[in-house]
Design a protein around this motif. Structure first.
Motif, PDB file in Angstrom:
ATOM      1  N   MET A 110      -1.381  -2.973  -1.299  1.00  0.00           N
ATOM      2  CA  MET A 110      -0.909  -4.441  -1.746  1.00  0.00           C
ATOM      3  C   MET A 110       0.637  -4.448  -1.908  1.00  0.00           C
ATOM      4  O   MET A 110       1.314  -5.428  -1.087  1.00  0.00           O
ATOM      5  CB  MET A 110      -1.307  -4.989  -3.036  1.00  0.00           C
ATOM      6  CG  MET A 110      -0.990  -6.124  -3.334  1.00  0.00           C
ATOM      7  SD  MET A 110      -1.847  -6.781  -5.049  1.00  0.00           S
ATOM      8  CE  MET A 110      -0.834  -5.443  -6.027  1.00  0.00           C
ATOM      9  N   LEU A 111       1.412  -3.602  -2.746  1.00  0.00           N
ATOM     10  CA  LEU A 111       2.844  -3.645  -2.895  1.00  0.00           C
ATOM     11  C   LEU A 111       3.438  -3.180  -1.337  1.00  0.00           C
ATOM     12  O   LEU A 111       4.644  -3.706  -1.246  1.00  0.00           O
ATOM     13  CB  LEU A 111       3.311  -2.840  -3.830  1.00  0.00           C
ATOM     14  CG  LEU A 111       2.833  -2.968  -5.267  1.00  0.00           C
ATOM     15  CD1 LEU A 111       3.196  -1.905  -6.217  1.00  0.00           C
ATOM     16  CD2 LEU A 111       3.979  -4.387  -5.560  1.00  0.00           C
ATOM     17  N   ARG A 112       2.749  -2.485  -0.578  1.00  0.00           N
ATOM     18  CA  ARG A 112       3.339  -1.845   0.673  1.00  0.00           C
ATOM     19  C   ARG A 112       3.588  -3.325   1.574  1.00  0.00           C
ATOM     20  O   ARG A 112       4.455  -3.431   2.128  1.00  0.00           O
ATOM     21  CB  ARG A 112       2.338  -0.724   1.487  1.00  0.00           C
ATOM     22  CG  ARG A 112       2.455   0.262   0.847  1.00  0.00           C
ATOM     23  CD  ARG A 112       1.527   1.469   1.606  1.00  0.00           C
ATOM     24  NE  ARG A 112       1.573   2.607   0.987  1.00  0.00           N
ATOM     25  CZ  ARG A 112       0.779   3.732   1.430  1.00  0.00           C
ATOM     26  NH1 ARG A 112      -0.234   3.388   2.397  1.00  0.00           N
ATOM     27  NH2 ARG A 112       0.783   4.922   0.810  1.00  0.00           N
ATOM     28  N   ILE A 113       2.651  -4.046   1.521  1.00  0.00           N
ATOM     29  CA  ILE A 113       2.792  -5.154   2.372  1.00  0.00           C
ATOM     30  C   ILE A 113       3.619  -6.551   1.671  1.00  0.00           C
ATOM     31  O   ILE A 113       4.276  -7.031   2.461  1.00  0.00           O
ATOM     32  CB  ILE A 113       1.289  -5.920   2.306  1.00  0.00           C
ATOM     33  CG1 ILE A 113       0.444  -5.009   3.147  1.00  0.00           C
ATOM     34  CG2 ILE A 113       1.339  -7.243   2.919  1.00  0.00           C
ATOM     35  CD1 ILE A 113      -1.131  -5.397   3.220  1.00  0.00           C
ATOM     36  N   ILE A 114       3.521  -6.722   0.442  1.00  0.00           N
ATOM     37  CA  ILE A 114       4.314  -7.427  -0.444  1.00  0.00           C
ATOM     38  C   ILE A 114       5.847  -7.428  -0.100  1.00  0.00           C
ATOM     39  O   ILE A 114       6.871  -8.132  -0.020  1.00  0.00           O
ATOM     40  CB  ILE A 114       3.913  -7.784  -1.928  1.00  0.00           C
ATOM     41  CG1 ILE A 114       2.559  -8.551  -1.885  1.00  0.00           C
ATOM     42  CG2 ILE A 114       5.038  -8.550  -2.403  1.00  0.00           C
ATOM     43  CD1 ILE A 114       1.990  -8.461  -3.008  1.00  0.00           C
ATOM     44  N   LEU A 115       6.351  -5.877  -0.538  1.00  0.00           N
ATOM     45  CA  LEU A 115       7.628  -5.471  -0.343  1.00  0.00           C
ATOM     46  C   LEU A 115       7.986  -5.035   0.885  1.00  0.00           C
ATOM     47  O   LEU A 115       9.230  -4.675   0.999  1.00  0.00           O
ATOM     48  CB  LEU A 115       7.763  -4.290  -1.539  1.00  0.00           C
ATOM     49  CG  LEU A 115       7.384  -4.906  -2.874  1.00  0.00           C
ATOM     50  CD1 LEU A 115       7.558  -3.521  -3.817  1.00  0.00           C
ATOM     51  CD2 LEU A 115       8.263  -5.871  -3.302  1.00  0.00           C
ATOM     52  N   ASN A 116       7.091  -5.180   1.812  1.00  0.00           N
ATOM     53  CA  ASN A 116       7.429  -4.363   3.152  1.00  0.00           C
ATOM     54  C   ASN A 116       8.018  -2.867   3.346  1.00  0.00           C
ATOM     55  O   ASN A 116       9.179  -2.845   3.916  1.00  0.00           O
ATOM     56  CB  ASN A 116       8.469  -5.376   3.864  1.00  0.00           C
ATOM     57  CG  ASN A 116       8.674  -5.116   5.471  1.00  0.00           C
ATOM     58  OD1 ASN A 116       7.692  -4.831   6.051  1.00  0.00           O
ATOM     59  ND2 ASN A 116       9.901  -5.399   5.867  1.00  0.00           N
ATOM     60  N   LYS A 117       7.352  -2.283   2.303  1.00  0.00           N
ATOM     61  CA  LYS A 117       7.577  -0.825   2.361  1.00  0.00           C
ATOM     62  C   LYS A 117       6.476   0.070   2.792  1.00  0.00           C
ATOM     63  O   LYS A 117       5.679   0.686   1.791  1.00  0.00           O
ATOM     64  CB  LYS A 117       7.927  -0.326   0.768  1.00  0.00           C
ATOM     65  CG  LYS A 117       9.209  -1.055   0.063  1.00  0.00           C
ATOM     66  CD  LYS A 117       9.515  -0.818  -1.086  1.00  0.00           C
ATOM     67  CE  LYS A 117      10.837  -1.471  -1.621  1.00  0.00           C
ATOM     68  NZ  LYS A 117      12.127  -0.908  -1.209  1.00  0.00           N
ATOM     69  N   PRO A 118       5.971   0.288   4.017  1.00  0.00           N
ATOM     70  CA  PRO A 118       4.720   0.887   4.390  1.00  0.00           C
ATOM     71  C   PRO A 118       4.673   2.145   4.065  1.00  0.00           C
ATOM     72  O   PRO A 118       3.616   2.778   3.895  1.00  0.00           O
ATOM     73  CB  PRO A 118       4.975   0.653   5.933  1.00  0.00           C
ATOM     74  CG  PRO A 118       6.487   0.532   6.115  1.00  0.00           C
ATOM     75  CD  PRO A 118       6.923  -0.154   5.256  1.00  0.00           C
ATOM     76  N   ASP A 119       5.629   2.781   3.518  1.00  0.00           N
ATOM     77  CA  ASP A 119       5.584   4.399   3.102  1.00  0.00           C
ATOM     78  C   ASP A 119       5.679   4.371   1.627  1.00  0.00           C
ATOM     79  O   ASP A 119       5.835   5.430   0.893  1.00  0.00           O
ATOM     80  CB  ASP A 119       6.882   5.138   3.773  1.00  0.00           C
ATOM     81  CG  ASP A 119       8.184   4.707   3.138  1.00  0.00           C
ATOM     82  OD1 ASP A 119       8.334   3.527   2.874  1.00  0.00           O
ATOM     83  OD2 ASP A 119       9.079   5.455   3.409  1.00  0.00           O
ATOM     84  N   LEU A 120       5.565   3.135   0.875  1.00  0.00           N
ATOM     85  CA  LEU A 120       5.596   3.282  -0.724  1.00  0.00           C
ATOM     86  C   LEU A 120       4.451   4.031  -1.043  1.00  0.00           C
ATOM     87  O   LEU A 120       3.249   3.738  -0.643  1.00  0.00           O
ATOM     88  CB  LEU A 120       5.374   1.917  -1.021  1.00  0.00           C
ATOM     89  CG  LEU A 120       5.629   1.629  -2.663  1.00  0.00           C
ATOM     90  CD1 LEU A 120       6.845   2.291  -3.379  1.00  0.00           C
ATOM     91  CD2 LEU A 120       5.585   0.210  -3.057  1.00  0.00           C
TER      92      LEU A 120
END
Length: 233
Positions: A1-11
């Protein structure tokens, strides 16, 4: 979810707690974070799901963000040791009404036009947004009650667990009760504020001093003056 919202695919989130209680200062208002997590670099994340516009008030976002600071700086630590924080509000409706999927709030130096760079980030996610992008599909899944209609397998799996597994149902009941308790606290605080405004005006009309009223109501003199101004506005 956070990867998508923050645009951080490697989070990667290394620690996550649901319904995290936060209260570090004596007398300060306590809050319960919907989801609180950390990543390997020490960055902190708070995700809040808000159905009503009142729950998404910018002042609430400010308070929740500041609570992350209080939680993560101990006595003796330097202020520059504060971690980077992300406070994410997922709202049921488009809070800002501009049709954007995400609204990012950052402090800027108005004079220079540059970011302030204090490491605080507040994000409002438009729960009404739909589209073929990942954020559009994610918001679809958030409002979807049928796991079979969801785009993301993890969301579907979690939904089935919370709706069909006895342990999941019990877990969901506890979460709902905590949310209701927080709503009751909000209602109580609002009711107390309105009551105290009336009391301040009434006691002033009886000739009581500001200092005496502050002592009787257990508030500071500044608070009493503010209540008087709000009541007369």
């Amino acid at each position: 979810m956070l990867r998508i919202i923050l645009n951080k695919p490697d989070l990667v989130i290394t620690e996550c707690r649901i319904q995290k209680d936060m209260k570090r200062l004596a007398g300060a208002r306590s809050i319960c974070l919907d989801a609180y997590g950390s990543d390997p670099f020490g960055r902190k994340y708070d995700v809040e799901v808000q159905r009503g516009d009142k729950g998404a008030d910018p002042h609430r976002a400010r308070f929740y963000s500041s609570s992350l600071d209080i939680e993560n700086l101990d006595a003796g630590q330097s202020f520059d040791e504060l971690p980077e924080t992300f406070t994410v509000f997922i709202t049921e409706r488009d809070f800002y009404g501009m049709g954007a999927p995400i609204y990012r709030i950052e402090r800027i130096n108005i004079t220079t036009g540059k970011l302030f760079g204090d490491g605080e980030h507040i994000i409002f996610v438009n729960g009404e947004y739909r589209g073929d992008s990942d954020i559009g599909k994610l918001m679809h899944d958030f409002s979807c009650t049928n796991a079979d209609d969801m785009y993301f397998d993890l969301m579907a799996e979690r939904t089935r667990y919370l709706k069909e597994n006895p342990k999941g149902v019990s877990e969901m009941c506890k979460i709902i009760e905590k949310i209701r308790e927080e709503e009751r606290v909000d209602a109580f605080q609002a009711g107390r504020q309105d009551r105290d405004k009336e009391l301040v005006l009434h006691m002033l009309s009886l000739g009581e001093s500001m200092e005496r009223i502050a002592a009787l109501l257990g508030r500071s003199l500044e608070e009493i003056k503010k209540l008087q101004a709000e009541a007369l506005a």
